[in-house]
Each structure stands twice: as C-alpha cells, then as structure tokens.
Write a protein that holds these residues in place. Sequence first.
Motif, PDB file in Angstrom:
ATOM      1  N   SER A   1       0.831  -1.202   0.000  1.00 36.38           N
ATOM      2  CA  SER A   1       0.000   0.000   0.000  1.00 36.38           C
ATOM      3  C   SER A   1       0.868   1.255   0.000  1.00 36.38           C
ATOM      4  CB  SER A   1      -0.924   0.006   1.215  1.00 36.38           C
ATOM      5  OG  SER A   1      -0.172   0.042   2.403  1.00 36.38           O
ATOM      6  N   ASP A   2       0.235   2.372  -0.374  1.00 31.11           N
ATOM      7  CA  ASP A   2       0.956   3.641  -0.366  1.00 31.11           C
ATOM      8  C   ASP A   2       1.168   4.150   1.054  1.00 31.11           C
ATOM      9  OD1 ASP A   2       1.115   3.870  -3.224  1.00 31.11           O
ATOM     10  OD2 ASP A   2      -1.020   4.353  -3.205  1.00 31.11           O
ATOM     11  N   VAL A   3       0.135   3.955   1.894  1.00 28.01           N
ATOM     12  CA  VAL A   3       0.184   4.425   3.285  1.00 28.01           C
ATOM     13  C   VAL A   3      -0.624   3.469   4.147  1.00 28.01           C
ATOM     14  CG1 VAL A   3      -0.456   6.300   4.853  1.00 28.01           C
ATOM     15  CG2 VAL A   3       0.335   6.834   2.564  1.00 28.01           C
ATOM     16  N   ILE A   4      -0.183   3.248   5.378  1.00 29.78           N
ATOM     17  CA  ILE A   4      -0.957   2.501   6.365  1.00 29.78           C
ATOM     18  C   ILE A   4      -1.272   3.468   7.502  1.00 29.78           C
ATOM     19  CG2 ILE A   4      -0.978   0.608   8.009  1.00 29.78           C
ATOM     20  CD1 ILE A   4       0.976  -0.857   6.195  1.00 29.78           C
ATOM     21  N   VAL A   5      -2.551   3.542   7.866  1.00 31.96           N
ATOM     22  CA  VAL A   5      -2.989   4.464   8.908  1.00 31.96           C
ATOM     23  C   VAL A   5      -3.667   3.668  10.011  1.00 31.96           C
ATOM     24  CG1 VAL A   5      -4.473   6.431   9.444  1.00 31.96           C
ATOM     25  CG2 VAL A   5      -3.364   6.294   7.219  1.00 31.96           C
ATOM     26  N   GLY A   6      -3.237   3.859  11.252  1.00 34.51           N
ATOM     27  CA  GLY A   6      -3.919   3.279  12.402  1.00 34.51           C
ATOM     28  C   GLY A   6      -4.960   4.249  12.904  1.00 34.51           C
ATOM     29  N   GLY A   7      -6.108   3.745  13.326  1.00 38.14           N
ATOM     30  CA  GLY A   7      -7.159   4.614  13.846  1.00 38.14           C
ATOM     31  C   GLY A   7      -7.816   5.450  12.767  1.00 38.14           C
ATOM     32  N   PHE A   8      -8.140   4.850  11.637  1.00 33.53           N
ATOM     33  CA  PHE A   8      -8.740   5.534  10.493  1.00 33.53           C
ATOM     34  C   PHE A   8     -10.153   6.014  10.831  1.00 33.53           C
ATOM     35  CE2 PHE A   8     -11.214   5.287   6.507  1.00 33.53           C
ATOM     36  CZ  PHE A   8     -10.448   6.070   5.671  1.00 33.53           C
ATOM     37  N   HIS A   9     -10.463   7.257  10.482  1.00 31.14           N
ATOM     38  CA  HIS A   9     -11.810   7.819  10.691  1.00 31.14           C
ATOM     39  C   HIS A   9     -12.100   8.805   9.570  1.00 31.14           C
ATOM     40  CE1 HIS A   9     -14.777  10.414  13.148  1.00 31.14           C
ATOM     41  NE2 HIS A   9     -15.412   9.399  12.606  1.00 31.14           N
ATOM     42  N   LEU A  10     -13.204   8.586   8.872  1.00 35.39           N
ATOM     43  CA  LEU A  10     -13.613   9.449   7.779  1.00 35.39           C
ATOM     44  C   LEU A  10     -15.079   9.796   7.985  1.00 35.39           C
ATOM     45  CD1 LEU A  10     -12.826  10.667   5.005  1.00 35.39           C
ATOM     46  CD2 LEU A  10     -13.586   8.519   3.978  1.00 35.39           C
TER      47      LEU A  10
END
Length: 164
Positions: free
Chosen positions: A23-32
């Motif tokens: 992946s391009d980026v891994i984000v923990g705690g994703f919220h949209l």
Amino acid sequence: AIVFSEVRLRGVSPFVSTAVSDSDVIVGGFHLMTTIDGATDWELTASRARLYEARHQAVLDDVRGAAATHDGSMVEFEGASGTFDTTSRDLWIEGPQGQTIVRLPSGYVVRTDQLHWNYQTREVSSDRTVSIKGPGIAVTGTGLIVRLASQEFSVLRDVRAEVF
C-alpha cells in the motif's frame, strides 16, 4: 472525490509504513466523516487502513460505519474487514459466519457474511444468506436490500419468517 493527500488526520496515531505492505500508506485509527449543514451524513472508522492511491481504495480492518436516514437517525454497520472506494464512496464489508451486522434505528438487526454500501443510492445490499431479527419477527433468506431513507428492507429469495 476524496483526495487522500489532502486528508488531515486528527487524534490518530500517524503510523505510516510501506515496508509491511504494498500500500501507499498505512494508517492506524482511520476515521472518515462527511457532514451536511453540520450534521453527520455518514462516517467510517477502522482500526487500520491500507491506502492505495492508484486503485482509489482503502482496505480496512475492524470496520464500523453509520449513515443518516432522512429523520436524522443513524443506520449502523460493522464487519471484520472492508474495502472502501475513495472515488465512488462505496464500501464492501465482510465478516465470517454472519458477523457483518447492520443495525436499524427501528430495532431490527441484520446479520450476513458480506454487505455492500452504495453511496449514490444510499442502500445496503447483500447477495448472501441473511438473518434479520426485530420486534416480533425473525426473517431469514438470501439477498438483501436496505433502503436508508425509509429504513425498509427486502429479502430477495428463499424467505422464511417467524412471527412471535
């Protein structure tokens, strides 16, 4: 359209890695979340998101979401994993053995293995076996459409209902 290079993440751990995944980026705690006139229209959270800019996708772990109905109440959904299309805002959620869940404000709870949230039509659907329990009734069958605007649901095939 959502452009992830413009997303500002607040209150999440900014874990970013490319060594663990393609992946391009891994984000923990994703919220949209999106709002209309200050009220939440829909929101999506995940314990982790792997973002793929070229594919316009976010692959999510431990997914939870909610979408507003016309009366302002929220339909909630959750599953073990999901794929979010950042262009269409559609979402596919999966969970093993009926662990993908939709909760309607009317008290009905839908369980299945896989769901699709169609952002444009504001409908949740599945082509899998479903079970629905609510006030005074239990329904099982195959295939499902939940219309958020009216909080109505339709089971498409092999329908069995138990009224109690």
